[in-house]
Design a protein around this motif. Structure first.
Motif, mmCIF file in Angstrom:
data_model
loop_
_atom_site.group_PDB
_atom_site.id
_atom_site.type_symbol
_atom_site.label_atom_id
_atom_site.label_comp_id
_atom_site.label_asym_id
_atom_site.label_seq_id
_atom_site.Cartn_x
_atom_site.Cartn_y
_atom_site.Cartn_z
ATOM 1 N N LEU A 18 0.803 -1.219 0.000
ATOM 2 C CA LEU A 18 0.000 0.000 0.000
ATOM 3 C C LEU A 18 0.840 1.276 0.000
ATOM 4 O O LEU A 18 0.329 2.340 -0.354
ATOM 5 C CB LEU A 18 -0.925 0.008 1.221
ATOM 6 C CG LEU A 18 -1.998 -1.077 1.229
ATOM 7 C CD1 LEU A 18 -2.683 -1.106 2.593
ATOM 8 C CD2 LEU A 18 -3.003 -0.844 0.122
ATOM 9 N N LYS A 19 2.091 1.161 0.365
ATOM 10 C CA LYS A 19 2.940 2.336 0.553
ATOM 11 C C LYS A 19 2.962 3.260 -0.665
ATOM 12 O O LYS A 19 2.810 4.467 -0.528
ATOM 13 C CB LYS A 19 4.364 1.891 0.904
ATOM 14 C CG LYS A 19 5.273 3.025 1.289
ATOM 15 C CD LYS A 19 6.611 2.500 1.758
ATOM 16 C CE LYS A 19 7.478 3.654 2.214
ATOM 17 N NZ LYS A 19 8.762 3.187 2.702
ATOM 18 N N ASN A 20 3.150 2.715 -1.853
ATOM 19 C CA ASN A 20 3.273 3.537 -3.052
ATOM 20 C C ASN A 20 2.093 3.397 -4.001
ATOM 21 O O ASN A 20 2.149 3.861 -5.131
ATOM 22 C CB ASN A 20 4.563 3.181 -3.793
ATOM 23 C CG ASN A 20 5.783 3.502 -2.961
ATOM 24 O OD1 ASN A 20 5.855 4.552 -2.351
ATOM 25 N ND2 ASN A 20 6.733 2.589 -2.918
ATOM 26 N N LEU A 21 1.019 2.765 -3.552
ATOM 27 C CA LEU A 21 -0.150 2.566 -4.398
ATOM 28 C C LEU A 21 -0.999 3.827 -4.422
ATOM 29 O O LEU A 21 -1.458 4.287 -3.385
ATOM 30 C CB LEU A 21 -0.974 1.379 -3.869
ATOM 31 C CG LEU A 21 -2.195 0.975 -4.679
ATOM 32 C CD1 LEU A 21 -1.774 0.442 -6.037
ATOM 33 C CD2 LEU A 21 -2.997 -0.069 -3.931
ATOM 34 N N GLN A 22 -1.170 4.412 -5.616
ATOM 35 C CA GLN A 22 -2.008 5.606 -5.730
ATOM 36 C C GLN A 22 -3.412 5.263 -6.189
ATOM 37 O O GLN A 22 -4.388 5.777 -5.670
ATOM 38 C CB GLN A 22 -1.376 6.615 -6.689
ATOM 39 C CG GLN A 22 -0.109 7.226 -6.135
ATOM 40 C CD GLN A 22 0.441 8.302 -7.047
ATOM 41 O OE1 GLN A 22 0.061 8.410 -8.197
ATOM 42 N NE2 GLN A 22 1.345 9.096 -6.510
ATOM 43 N N TYR A 23 -3.525 4.409 -7.210
ATOM 44 C CA TYR A 23 -4.813 3.973 -7.730
ATOM 45 C C TYR A 23 -4.748 2.477 -7.959
ATOM 46 O O TYR A 23 -3.836 1.994 -8.618
ATOM 47 C CB TYR A 23 -5.137 4.654 -9.074
ATOM 48 C CG TYR A 23 -5.213 6.153 -8.994
ATOM 49 C CD1 TYR A 23 -6.356 6.785 -8.512
ATOM 50 C CD2 TYR A 23 -4.142 6.933 -9.401
ATOM 51 C CE1 TYR A 23 -6.427 8.162 -8.440
ATOM 52 C CE2 TYR A 23 -4.203 8.312 -9.330
ATOM 53 C CZ TYR A 23 -5.342 8.921 -8.857
ATOM 54 O OH TYR A 23 -5.409 10.276 -8.786
ATOM 55 N N GLY A 24 -5.688 1.745 -7.434
ATOM 56 C CA GLY A 24 -5.703 0.309 -7.655
ATOM 57 C C GLY A 24 -6.357 -0.419 -6.508
ATOM 58 O O GLY A 24 -7.163 0.145 -5.772
ATOM 59 N N SER A 25 -5.980 -1.687 -6.373
ATOM 60 C CA SER A 25 -6.589 -2.506 -5.328
ATOM 61 C C SER A 25 -5.605 -3.554 -4.826
ATOM 62 O O SER A 25 -4.657 -3.914 -5.516
ATOM 63 C CB SER A 25 -7.847 -3.202 -5.863
ATOM 64 O OG SER A 25 -7.504 -4.061 -6.938
ATOM 65 N N VAL A 26 -5.869 -4.018 -3.606
ATOM 66 C CA VAL A 26 -5.131 -5.133 -3.029
ATOM 67 C C VAL A 26 -6.178 -6.183 -2.680
ATOM 68 O O VAL A 26 -7.185 -5.884 -2.036
ATOM 69 C CB VAL A 26 -4.344 -4.712 -1.760
ATOM 70 C CG1 VAL A 26 -3.712 -5.923 -1.093
ATOM 71 C CG2 VAL A 26 -3.279 -3.678 -2.116
ATOM 72 N N ASN A 41 -3.107 -4.842 -7.765
ATOM 73 C CA ASN A 41 -3.422 -4.371 -9.101
ATOM 74 C C ASN A 41 -3.316 -2.858 -9.089
ATOM 75 O O ASN A 41 -4.053 -2.188 -8.374
ATOM 76 C CB ASN A 41 -4.831 -4.788 -9.525
ATOM 77 C CG ASN A 41 -4.960 -6.300 -9.607
ATOM 78 O OD1 ASN A 41 -4.166 -6.942 -10.267
ATOM 79 N ND2 ASN A 41 -5.943 -6.848 -8.922
ATOM 80 N N GLU A 42 -2.409 -2.330 -9.878
ATOM 81 C CA GLU A 42 -2.187 -0.886 -9.883
ATOM 82 C C GLU A 42 -2.643 -0.298 -11.215
ATOM 83 O O GLU A 42 -2.376 -0.844 -12.265
ATOM 84 C CB GLU A 42 -0.711 -0.575 -9.660
ATOM 85 C CG GLU A 42 -0.452 0.900 -9.468
ATOM 86 C CD GLU A 42 0.943 1.184 -8.950
ATOM 87 O OE1 GLU A 42 1.251 2.358 -8.759
ATOM 88 O OE2 GLU A 42 1.714 0.243 -8.745
ATOM 89 N N LYS A 43 -3.330 0.823 -11.122
ATOM 90 C CA LYS A 43 -3.808 1.532 -12.305
ATOM 91 C C LYS A 43 -2.909 2.741 -12.557
ATOM 92 O O LYS A 43 -2.437 3.359 -11.609
ATOM 93 C CB LYS A 43 -5.243 2.038 -12.104
ATOM 94 C CG LYS A 43 -6.215 0.986 -11.645
ATOM 95 C CD LYS A 43 -6.522 0.016 -12.740
ATOM 96 C CE LYS A 43 -7.574 -0.970 -12.248
ATOM 97 N NZ LYS A 43 -7.858 -2.012 -13.160
ATOM 98 N N GLN A 44 -2.686 3.039 -13.789
ATOM 99 C CA GLN A 44 -1.949 4.243 -14.156
ATOM 100 C C GLN A 44 -2.936 5.224 -14.771
ATOM 101 O O GLN A 44 -3.542 4.934 -15.797
ATOM 102 C CB GLN A 44 -0.844 3.909 -15.173
ATOM 103 C CG GLN A 44 0.237 3.009 -14.618
ATOM 104 C CD GLN A 44 1.079 3.706 -13.569
ATOM 105 O OE1 GLN A 44 1.458 4.864 -13.725
ATOM 106 N NE2 GLN A 44 1.368 2.996 -12.493
ATOM 107 N N ARG A 45 -3.109 6.362 -14.141
ATOM 108 C CA ARG A 45 -4.052 7.363 -14.629
ATOM 109 C C ARG A 45 -3.315 8.343 -15.544
ATOM 110 O O ARG A 45 -2.274 8.871 -15.198
ATOM 111 C CB ARG A 45 -4.664 8.145 -13.456
ATOM 112 C CG ARG A 45 -5.393 7.291 -12.460
ATOM 113 C CD ARG A 45 -6.827 7.161 -12.854
ATOM 114 N NE ARG A 45 -7.507 6.225 -11.984
ATOM 115 C CZ ARG A 45 -8.699 6.420 -11.480
ATOM 116 N NH1 ARG A 45 -9.347 7.513 -11.736
ATOM 117 N NH2 ARG A 45 -9.247 5.500 -10.727
#
Length: 47
Positions: A18-26, A41-45
């Motif tokens: 979670l530390k560097n996750l901006q958009y997405g889910s765990v 799962n990380e999303k790139q906006r």
């Protein structure tokens, strides 16, 4: 491994994910009442 140690390890891994996750889910995957997998799962906006 003791239950306390398992929870501490899980907590550390979740915090790292979670530390560097901006958009997405765990996602936590459970089998037979035990956590067996963590997925990130990380999303790139694009703005």
């Amino acid at each position: 491994m003791s239950k306390q140690t398992e929870w501490e390890l899980l907590s550390e891994r979740l915090q790292a994910m979670l530390k560097n996750l901006q958009y997405g889910s765990v996602t936590i995957v459970v089998q037979d009442g035990k956590i067996v997998q963590l997925e990130k799962n990380e999303k790139q906006r694009l703005k």
